[in-house]
Design an enzyme around this catalytic site. Structure first.
Site, PDB file in Angstrom:
ATOM      1  CE  LYS A  76      -3.956   1.883   2.644  1.00 16.78           C
ATOM      2  NZ  LYS A  76      -4.864   1.618   3.780  1.00 16.78           N
ATOM      3  CB  SER A 151      -8.294   3.362   2.764  1.00 15.46           C
ATOM      4  OG  SER A 151      -7.442   2.772   3.736  1.00 15.46           O
ATOM      5  CB  SER A 175      -8.572   0.410   5.502  1.00 18.93           C
ATOM      6  OG  SER A 175      -9.372   1.552   5.361  1.00 18.93           O
TER       7      SER A 175
HETATM    8  N1  GLN Z   1     -13.513   3.833   6.274  1.00 18.92           N
HETATM    9  C1  GLN Z   1     -12.877   4.276   7.474  1.00 18.92           C
HETATM   10  C2  GLN Z   1     -12.489   5.723   7.313  1.00 18.92           C
HETATM   11  O1  GLN Z   1     -12.766   6.276   6.321  1.00 18.92           O
HETATM   12  C3  GLN Z   1     -11.701   3.429   7.804  1.00 18.92           C
HETATM   13  C4  GLN Z   1     -10.515   3.670   6.930  1.00 18.92           C
HETATM   14  C5  GLN Z   1      -9.312   2.868   7.349  1.00 18.92           C
HETATM   15  O2  GLN Z   1      -9.429   1.816   7.980  1.00 18.92           O
HETATM   16  N2  GLN Z   1      -8.147   3.362   6.988  1.00 18.92           N
HETATM   17  O3  GLN Z   1     -11.907   6.321   8.158  1.00 18.92           O
END
Ligand code: GLN
Length: 489
Positions: A76, A151, A175
């Site tokens: 990532k 994400s 995410s």
């Molecule tokens: N969807 C959640 C957010 O937008 C979690 C994102 C994540 O785990 N990085 O914060």
């Protein structure tokens, strides 16, 4: 080759059936062929990857390779990687070539793995659909009009389409698990503190954890073996004895390998809010677990309905502080024109950050400000404690907690982008785990309308090895995780 497990790839490399250079080349060709459709990678650097592959081949020739030596792994783009563009999905870092390696990158390097490329992601990991990236949305390989989840959507799409044997992700509120569910992968968020956050660009530091995204629990175990471990450069890294996360996978097969094992089913995960087709697949998986000998018990996590609200106070609060460092002065994007220092800051940040990141900074600054701190931030911290207490009570009655990972299968690109609250609710089953700091895994449990669904298993602190084993048992009697999306042969 592209269907082989990490262990089988290692055997092929050791037996000289294929070299690391050939394997890396194979994946680079697949990326060149399919990435224009999926947008899963932000950066590939064939020369750099192949140099690493040559070094791995030399190591293999000496006969001193480890379980991941020579295997290409995608990362990532949140992990700083020396000499590589490291963008975190943001215009703010669109010119940032990292001078150092994150702990996770360095550990894979030490393990002899080949850095295959840097994957697309929601900007600063803020999102559930991979639509907030400055580099454009990632497409779901199962249906390219759908999101891959976020994400870590680029990592998930890459592994699902066989553009990487495995990848890393990070999970602040879901995410890793949510894109795993939406792309038919196995993904694990370890207990907080197990994997070093050094060099992993910070979103919400008390929630962020790195973990593996792969095709099976067995592959995840090998990746976690490489990633986990104490690091004095991360003040929240835990100094625990090293463990082999795959150790339980080999033991105690037999008719009913999970006999005596208690799976907790929280009533809050089985009420309204989950789509009936996902629920049906989760119920079918529960039946399979009973066949494996496990017993199910009803448990309750009464504060679940407060978790999204608490998260969207705490995570933005921490983000607003973490993102203060991007000021256009030291590194990253700088506005081309400004009159004075204040304008340098404000223009660089106004131009460098996208809408979702700005929304989080505004919310975070607000909830931390004088007069609102007690009403929002402190309240959210109290709820966080209640959530952790809920889990502690539930684990007095069961060994793992089971439920859906995501309330629906992959949704359409654009479907939720205009409505932040709808988007935030897609993390309803994953967020409480981060607030409590627990480990959890998502694994494939079937398909609805041609799209995969995920099953989530949540464990008590430091039970990664057990979670991987429980996931592995299901994968030995099911074949959902072996399915590959059409069009990526
Ligand atoms: N969807 C959640 C957010 O937008 C979690 C994102 C994540 O785990 N990085 O914060």
């Amino acid at each position: 080759m592209i269907e082989r497990s990490l262990q089988a790839l290692q055997q092929a490399l050791a037996a000289k059936e294929i070299s690391s250079v050939e394997l890396t080349q194979l994946y680079l060709e697949r990326i060149a062929q399919h990435n224009p459709q999926l947008n899963a990678y932000i950066t590939v650097d064939p020369a750099s990857s192949l140099a690493r592959a040559r070094a791995a081949d030399a190591q293999l020739a000496r006969g001193d390779g480890g379980p991941l030596t020579g295997i290409p792994i995608a990362h990532k783009d949140i992990f700083c990687s020396r000499g590589w563009l490291t963008t975190c999905g943001s215009k703010m870092l669109s010119n940032f070539v990292s001078p150092y390696d994150a702990a996770v990158i360095a550990r894979f390097e030490t393990a002899g793995a080949v850095l295959l490329g840097k994957t697309n992601m929601d900007e600063f990991a803020m999102g559930s659909s991979n639509e907030t990236s400055f580099y454009g949305p990632v497409k779901n390989p199962w249906n390219d009009s759908c999101v891959p989840g976020g994400s870590s959507g680029g990592s998930a799409a890459a592994v699902a389409a066989r553009l990487a044997p495995a990848a890393t992700g990070t999970d602040t509120g879901g995410s890793i698990r949510q894109p795993a569910a939406l792309c038919n992968l196995t993904g694990m968020k370890p207990s907080y503190g197990v994997v070093s956050r050094y060099g992993m660009i910070a979103f919400a530091s008390s929630l962020d954890q790195a973990g593996p995204l792969a095709r099976s629990a067995a592959d995840c175990a090998l990746l976690l073996n490489a990633m986990a471990g104490f690091d004095e450069r991360d003040s929240t890294s835990l100094d625990r004895p090293a463990e082999d996360y795959s150790r339980e996978l080999q033991t105690g097969a037999g008719e009913k390998p999970l006999a005596g094992f208690k799976i907790g089913l929280p009533e809050e995960f089985f009420g309204d809010g989950c789509s009936p087709e996902v629920m049906q697949l989760v119920e079918a998986a529960i039946t399979e677990y009973r066949r494996l000998g496990a017993e199910t018990v009803a448990v309750s996590l009464p504060s679940t309905h407060l978790s999204v609200a608490a998260y969207y106070v705490i995570a933005p609060a921490e983000a607003s502080s973490n993102l203060a460092r991007f000021d256009g002065v030291r590194y990253g994007y700088r506005a081309p024109q400004y009159r004075d220092l204040n304008e340098l800051y404000s223009k660089s940040r106004a131009q460098g950050f996208g809408a979702e990141v700005k929304r989080r900074i505004l919310i975070g600054t607000y909830v931390l400000s004088h007069g609102y701190y007690d009403a929002y931030y402190l309240q959210a911290q109290r709820i966080r404690r209640l959530i952790a207490d809920d889990f502690a009570k539930a684990f007095e009655q069961c060994d793992v907690i089971l439920g859906p990972t995501s309330p629906s299968t992959a949704f359409k690109l654009g479907e939720k982008a205009a409505d932040p609250v709808q988007m935030y609710l897609s993390d309803i089953y994953t967020i409480a785990v981060n607030l409590a700091g627990l480990p959890a895994i998502s694994l494939p449990c079937g398909f609805a309308g041609g799209l995969p669904a995920g099953l989530q298993l949540i464990g008590n602190y430091f039970t990664e090895s057990r979670l991987l084993n429980v996931a592995h048992r299901y994968q030995q009697i099911s074949s959902w995780h072996l399915q590959r999306p059409g069009g990526f042969a």
